[in-house]
Write a protein that holds these residues in place. Sequence first.
Motif, mmCIF file in Angstrom:
data_model
loop_
_atom_site.group_PDB
_atom_site.id
_atom_site.type_symbol
_atom_site.label_atom_id
_atom_site.label_comp_id
_atom_site.label_asym_id
_atom_site.label_seq_id
_atom_site.Cartn_x
_atom_site.Cartn_y
_atom_site.Cartn_z
ATOM 1 N N LEU A 276 0.837 -1.199 0.000
ATOM 2 C CA LEU A 276 0.000 0.000 0.000
ATOM 3 C C LEU A 276 0.871 1.248 0.000
ATOM 4 N N VAL A 277 0.370 2.317 -0.629
ATOM 5 C CA VAL A 277 0.896 3.666 -0.415
ATOM 6 C C VAL A 277 -0.214 4.451 0.264
ATOM 7 N N ILE A 278 0.102 4.980 1.440
ATOM 8 C CA ILE A 278 -0.899 5.620 2.298
ATOM 9 C C ILE A 278 -0.525 7.082 2.489
ATOM 10 N N TYR A 279 -1.489 7.975 2.264
ATOM 11 C CA TYR A 279 -1.296 9.400 2.500
ATOM 12 C C TYR A 279 -2.261 9.855 3.588
ATOM 13 N N VAL A 280 -1.738 10.590 4.568
ATOM 14 C CA VAL A 280 -2.576 11.133 5.641
ATOM 15 C C VAL A 280 -2.283 12.627 5.752
ATOM 16 N N ASP B 292 -5.613 17.319 8.157
ATOM 17 C CA ASP B 292 -7.009 17.319 8.601
ATOM 18 C C ASP B 292 -7.546 15.909 8.830
ATOM 19 N N GLY B 293 -6.678 14.897 8.694
ATOM 20 C CA GLY B 293 -7.092 13.513 8.901
ATOM 21 C C GLY B 293 -7.513 12.792 7.646
ATOM 22 N N THR B 294 -7.708 13.515 6.547
ATOM 23 C CA THR B 294 -8.055 12.859 5.281
ATOM 24 C C THR B 294 -7.038 11.755 4.985
ATOM 25 N N THR B 295 -7.549 10.588 4.641
ATOM 26 C CA THR B 295 -6.700 9.422 4.406
ATOM 27 C C THR B 295 -6.946 8.875 3.009
ATOM 28 N N GLU B 296 -5.868 8.626 2.271
ATOM 29 C CA GLU B 296 -5.950 8.030 0.941
ATOM 30 C C GLU B 296 -5.120 6.754 0.935
ATOM 31 N N VAL B 297 -5.747 5.657 0.562
ATOM 32 C CA VAL B 297 -5.090 4.350 0.536
ATOM 33 C C VAL B 297 -5.025 3.876 -0.912
ATOM 34 N N ASN B 298 -3.827 3.712 -1.442
ATOM 35 C CA ASN B 298 -3.614 3.234 -2.808
ATOM 36 C C ASN B 298 -3.087 1.803 -2.756
ATOM 37 N N VAL B 299 -3.777 0.878 -3.412
ATOM 38 C CA VAL B 299 -3.404 -0.537 -3.356
ATOM 39 C C VAL B 299 -2.500 -0.853 -4.547
ATOM 40 N N THR C 73 5.920 11.596 -1.212
ATOM 41 C CA THR C 73 5.669 13.026 -1.117
ATOM 42 C C THR C 73 4.163 13.204 -1.017
ATOM 43 N N LEU C 74 3.702 13.879 0.006
ATOM 44 C CA LEU C 74 2.259 14.040 0.177
ATOM 45 C C LEU C 74 1.705 14.851 -0.988
ATOM 46 N N PRO C 75 0.795 14.276 -1.793
ATOM 47 C CA PRO C 75 0.315 14.977 -2.993
ATOM 48 C C PRO C 75 -0.577 16.170 -2.640
ATOM 49 N N ASP C 76 -0.651 17.092 -3.573
ATOM 50 C CA ASP C 76 -1.588 18.207 -3.460
ATOM 51 C C ASP C 76 -2.860 17.792 -4.177
ATOM 52 N N ARG C 77 -3.618 16.910 -3.547
ATOM 53 C CA ARG C 77 -4.837 16.395 -4.156
ATOM 54 C C ARG C 77 -5.954 17.431 -4.062
ATOM 55 N N THR C 78 -6.783 17.490 -5.107
ATOM 56 C CA THR C 78 -8.017 18.270 -5.028
ATOM 57 C C THR C 78 -8.974 17.506 -4.145
ATOM 58 N N ARG C 79 -9.490 18.135 -3.136
ATOM 59 C CA ARG C 79 -10.308 17.429 -2.180
ATOM 60 C C ARG C 79 -11.714 17.144 -2.676
ATOM 61 N N ALA C 80 -12.099 17.772 -3.812
ATOM 62 C CA ALA C 80 -13.408 17.469 -4.368
ATOM 63 C C ALA C 80 -13.448 16.027 -4.843
ATOM 64 N N LYS C 81 -14.596 15.392 -4.741
ATOM 65 C CA LYS C 81 -14.753 14.009 -5.179
ATOM 66 C C LYS C 81 -14.591 13.919 -6.691
ATOM 67 N N GLY D 240 1.129 16.490 6.418
ATOM 68 C CA GLY D 240 1.846 15.707 5.545
ATOM 69 C C GLY D 240 3.168 16.200 5.073
ATOM 70 N N PRO D 241 3.852 15.433 4.444
ATOM 71 C CA PRO D 241 5.263 15.651 4.241
ATOM 72 C C PRO D 241 5.649 16.198 2.892
ATOM 73 N N SER D 242 6.852 16.533 2.763
ATOM 74 C CA SER D 242 7.441 16.766 1.449
ATOM 75 C C SER D 242 8.302 15.579 1.120
ATOM 76 N N GLY D 243 8.719 15.457 -0.097
ATOM 77 C CA GLY D 243 9.327 14.218 -0.546
ATOM 78 C C GLY D 243 10.763 14.058 -0.181
ATOM 79 N N GLY D 244 11.373 13.036 -0.769
ATOM 80 C CA GLY D 244 12.772 12.766 -0.526
ATOM 81 C C GLY D 244 13.362 12.069 -1.731
ATOM 82 N N SER D 245 14.655 12.102 -1.800
ATOM 83 C CA SER D 245 15.321 11.403 -2.887
ATOM 84 C C SER D 245 15.420 9.936 -2.564
#
Length: 265
Positions: A144-148, A151-158, A206-214, A255-260
């Motif tokens: 999994l790749v998990i982004y939190v 504000d607590g919004t959680t995205e789980v990518n399988v 790297t925590l993405p800048d996701r649009t929070r709209a569905k 959330g974070p910023s990325g890394g090499s």
Amino acid sequence: MNNILTSTAISLLASLIAAHAAAAEPRIGAVVQQEYNGAVAEPNGSAAEHAILYRDDVFALDTVKTGATGTTALEFLDETKVQVGAGAQLRLDNFVYDAGTTRGGGQISFAVGAFRYVGGKMTTEENIRLETPTATMVIRGTELVIYVWQDGTTEVNVVSGAVEVHGCAGAKSSLAMTGMQVTVSPDCSTHVAPAPALPAGMEALTLPDRTRAKPSGDTEDGGKDGTDDRGHNDGSKDHGNDNSDPDHQNNGGSGPSGGSSHSVT
């Protein structure tokens, strides 16, 4: 001279306190990122943080933090791995594993940041719970790749396998397979969609800048109305996903910023 000695003594005392606090909890894994990049651990019951370097042990109830530009990678007793991006925080609640039977269980709480979880040798991986402020994940042999977000919004990518995601406030669970994404919002509403293409390795953390709209095409499994998103138009539901099952309780951590790229063995 006295000031130097006093400072050294204080640093030594802080290290001893941290080591004593850690020793009170069982060892559950170690750091496997060879390059040190700023990660620290705070043992349970101690306010003293200490750097965690390659091959350093980590213990139950440790809180691991990476800082604005830090990263780390942890390997647990059954070779389960968790890579941690920058600006992240997680708590290693517990992890047990019997190498003789390959059975065990555990819980990891992701407070904020970007993470990659790769399952290990445990054959009872369904006994592992991954927690965020808004979701609980039950593992089914998974990467999994998990982004939190803060504000607590959680995205789980399988990436592979499957995961059962329970939203907060009693929302019905969503079963996500390879190539799917589940998002749980702060109001506990849950959306399922195809997962986006993700970079390999630490570049994904790297925590993405996701649009929070569905996004268009998402399905909604519930949030507050408790409907199920698995495509059962006849109202039926999968066996084993009834929330009356105590193993499928919902639990309520940002959330974070990325890394090499970093070497992980």
